[in-house]
Scaffold this active site. Sequence first.
Site, PDB file in Angstrom:
ATOM      1  N   GLU A 264     -20.173   5.847  10.067  1.00 33.66           N
ATOM      2  CA  GLU A 264     -20.893   4.650   9.541  1.00 33.66           C
ATOM      3  C   GLU A 264     -21.580   3.811  10.394  1.00 33.66           C
ATOM      4  OE1 GLU A 264     -17.782   2.684   7.039  1.00 33.66           O
ATOM      5  OE2 GLU A 264     -17.251   4.416   5.935  1.00 33.66           O
ATOM      6  N   HIS A 283     -20.567   1.774   2.131  1.00 31.69           N
ATOM      7  CA  HIS A 283     -19.228   1.126   2.133  1.00 31.69           C
ATOM      8  C   HIS A 283     -19.063  -0.195   1.398  1.00 31.69           C
ATOM      9  CE1 HIS A 283     -15.276   0.821   4.774  1.00 31.69           C
ATOM     10  NE2 HIS A 283     -15.039   0.211   3.330  1.00 31.69           N
TER      11      HIS A 283
HETATM   12  N1  LIG Z   1     -14.603   1.159   0.047  1.00 29.44           N
HETATM   13  C1  LIG Z   1     -14.252   0.088  -0.323  1.00 29.44           C
HETATM   14  O1  LIG Z   1     -15.040  -0.998  -0.131  1.00 29.44           O
HETATM   15  C2  LIG Z   1     -12.661  -0.176  -0.195  1.00 29.44           C
HETATM   16  C3  LIG Z   1     -12.197  -1.404  -0.630  1.00 29.44           C
HETATM   17  C4  LIG Z   1     -10.725  -1.576  -0.821  1.00 29.44           C
HETATM   18  C5  LIG Z   1      -9.989  -0.378  -0.315  1.00 29.44           C
HETATM   19  N2  LIG Z   1     -10.568   0.790   0.323  1.00 29.44           N
HETATM   20  C6  LIG Z   1      -9.651   1.736   0.834  1.00 29.44           C
HETATM   21  O2  LIG Z   1      -8.959   2.074  -0.254  1.00 29.44           O
HETATM   22  C7  LIG Z   1      -7.764   2.421   0.034  1.00 29.44           C
HETATM   23  C8  LIG Z   1      -6.448   2.077  -0.969  1.00 29.44           C
HETATM   24  O3  LIG Z   1      -6.332   0.951  -1.521  1.00 29.44           O
HETATM   25  P1  LIG Z   1      -5.303   0.041  -1.967  1.00 29.44           P
HETATM   26  O4  LIG Z   1      -5.309  -1.304  -2.234  1.00 29.44           O
HETATM   27  O5  LIG Z   1      -4.965   0.669  -3.597  1.00 29.44           O
HETATM   28  O6  LIG Z   1      -3.816   0.453  -1.079  1.00 29.44           O
HETATM   29  P2  LIG Z   1      -2.264   0.406  -1.741  1.00 29.44           P
HETATM   30  O7  LIG Z   1      -1.709   0.513  -0.370  1.00 29.44           O
HETATM   31  O8  LIG Z   1      -2.140  -0.214  -2.897  1.00 29.44           O
HETATM   32  O9  LIG Z   1      -2.208   1.943  -2.401  1.00 29.44           O
HETATM   33  C9  LIG Z   1      -2.259   3.304  -1.517  1.00 29.44           C
HETATM   34  C10 LIG Z   1      -1.531   4.227  -2.278  1.00 29.44           C
HETATM   35  O10 LIG Z   1      -1.635   5.530  -1.491  1.00 29.44           O
HETATM   36  C11 LIG Z   1      -0.327   6.339  -1.371  1.00 29.44           C
HETATM   37  N3  LIG Z   1      -0.456   7.311  -0.486  1.00 29.44           N
HETATM   38  C12 LIG Z   1      -0.367   7.247   0.619  1.00 29.44           C
HETATM   39  N4  LIG Z   1      -0.428   8.305   1.341  1.00 29.44           N
HETATM   40  C13 LIG Z   1      -0.360   9.333   0.198  1.00 29.44           C
HETATM   41  C14 LIG Z   1      -0.848  10.717   0.084  1.00 29.44           C
HETATM   42  N5  LIG Z   1      -0.629  11.652   1.076  1.00 29.44           N
HETATM   43  N6  LIG Z   1      -0.806  11.157  -1.242  1.00 29.44           N
HETATM   44  C15 LIG Z   1      -0.931  10.343  -2.335  1.00 29.44           C
HETATM   45  N7  LIG Z   1      -0.838   8.993  -2.127  1.00 29.44           N
HETATM   46  C16 LIG Z   1      -0.565   8.560  -1.077  1.00 29.44           C
HETATM   47  C17 LIG Z   1       0.641   4.901  -1.050  1.00 29.44           C
HETATM   48  O11 LIG Z   1       1.758   5.410  -1.498  1.00 29.44           O
HETATM   49  C18 LIG Z   1      -0.095   3.927  -2.098  1.00 29.44           C
HETATM   50  O12 LIG Z   1       0.855   3.806  -3.318  1.00 29.44           O
HETATM   51  C19 LIG Z   1      -7.264   1.523   1.138  1.00 29.44           C
HETATM   52  O13 LIG Z   1      -6.378   1.745   2.182  1.00 29.44           O
HETATM   53  C20 LIG Z   1      -8.790   1.479   1.951  1.00 29.44           C
HETATM   54  O14 LIG Z   1      -8.754   2.347   2.870  1.00 29.44           O
HETATM   55  C21 LIG Z   1     -11.898   0.852   0.260  1.00 29.44           C
END
Ligand SMILES: NC(=O)c1ccc[n+]([C@@H]2O[C@H](COP(=O)([O-])OP(=O)(O)OC[C@H]3O[C@@H](n4cnc5c(N)ncnc54)[C@H](O)[C@@H]3O)[C@@H](O)[C@H]2O)c1
Length: 308
Positions: A264, A283
Site C-alpha cells: 500500500e 484502505h
Molecule cells: N480496511 C479497514 O479500514 C479496516 C478497519 C478495521 C479493521 N480491519 C481489519 O479487519 C480485521 C477484523 O477486525 P475485527 O474488529 O472484526 O476483529 P476481531 O478480533 O473482533 O475479529 C476477528 C475474528 O477473526 C477470527 N479468526 C482468526 N483467524 C481466523 C481464521 N483463520 N479463520 C476464521 N476466523 C478467524 C477470530 O477468532 C475473531 O473472531 C482486523 O484485524 C483488521 O485487520 C480493516
Amino acid sequence: MARVVISEFMDERAVARLAARHDVLYDPSLVDDPASLKLAAAGVDAIIVRNRTQVRGALVSSLARGAVVGRLGVGLDNIDLEACAARGIAVVPATGANALAVAEYVIATAMLLLRGAYRSTEEVAAGGWPRQALGNGREIGARTLGLIGFGSIGRHTARLARGVGMGVVATDAMLEASDPAFAEANVTAVGLDELLATSDVVSLHVPLLASTCGLMDAARIAAMKPGAVLINTARGGIVDEAAVAGALRSGHLGGAALDVFEHEPLAADHAFAGCPNLLLTPHIAGVTAEANERVSLLIADKVLEALA
Ligand SMILES: NC(=O)c1ccc[n+]([C@@H]2O[C@H](COP(=O)([O-])OP(=O)(O)OC[C@H]3O[C@@H](n4cnc5c(N)ncnc54)[C@H](O)[C@@H]3O)[C@@H](O)[C@H]2O)c1
C-alpha cells in the site's frame, strides 16, 4: 505531565483532549519520515498511530519503558507485540469503534457489484441509453453472504446483511458452531469449504496472522461459486491478488472489492490493470467522519487512562 507523540491523523477534538493534560506533539507527517519520528519518539510515554507507522525495532526501543501505544484502529500487524511486551509497553486498539464503517462498506460494495448498473453515468450523459446491457443486475435480497471471521466487524456486517434480506453463513477459527453468537445473529456456522461453495458474496474479517496469510489462495478462489463477489477489507496478504485478477478476467468471479493490499499504495506492476467489475479503495473501509471521531476519542481516553 507525560509526553505523547501522534504520528498519523487523529480527530482534532481528541488531540485537544490529550493536549489539555499532557505535552503532545501532533504531526501526521511523521509517519512518512521515520528518522524524525524516531527522534520525536525518544523517551516518550505514549505514541499514537494508525496502520502505517511500523512500531517495531528501533522505534520500540526508543519509547520509554512502560509506555503505551494507542492504535487508531484494530489490526495490530504493524506493531511488534512481542517487542512491546518485552519493554512493558501496553498496546491499546480501538476495538469496535470503526466496525460499522467497515460493515457499511461491505454491504454497499456488494450491492454495487451484484447490480452492476451504476457505471453508466458518462454514457447516459452523452445521450446513450444502455438499458438492455444493464438489465441483468442481481438483487442482494435473496443472496447468501459468507463471513470469514465472526468477530466485531463480522457481526456488524451480519446485522446489516440480515436487514437487507440476505441469508448469512460464517466461519470463525476460534468459535465452536454451537457458540451462541451465531444463533443470536441469525447466522449459520459452517466450515470454510461449505461457505465458499454456497456464498454469493464472500467477505473477509480476520486479522493478518501466519494462519490467515494466503488464506484466499487460487484454489479457494476457484472453489467459490461462479459469479460470486469477493470483498477484502481485512488485510493485504490474506488474498492472492494475482488469483483475484485472473478470476475476474476469466469471469469466474462476478466482482471484487479490495480495500487492503500486500503493498500500500500498489506497486507499479500490480495485477489489476484492465480487470472488469473491480472496486479498489485506499484502505478506507474503516474510515468515515463518524468512525474517525469515535476511534480518536476512544484512544484519547484509553491513553489518558493508561497515563493516569
Ligand atoms: N480496511 C479497514 O479500514 C479496516 C478497519 C478495521 C479493521 N480491519 C481489519 O479487519 C480485521 C477484523 O477486525 P475485527 O474488529 O472484526 O476483529 P476481531 O478480533 O473482533 O475479529 C476477528 C475474528 O477473526 C477470527 N479468526 C482468526 N483467524 C481466523 C481464521 N483463520 N479463520 C476464521 N476466523 C478467524 C477470530 O477468532 C475473531 O473472531 C482486523 O484485524 C483488521 O485487520 C480493516
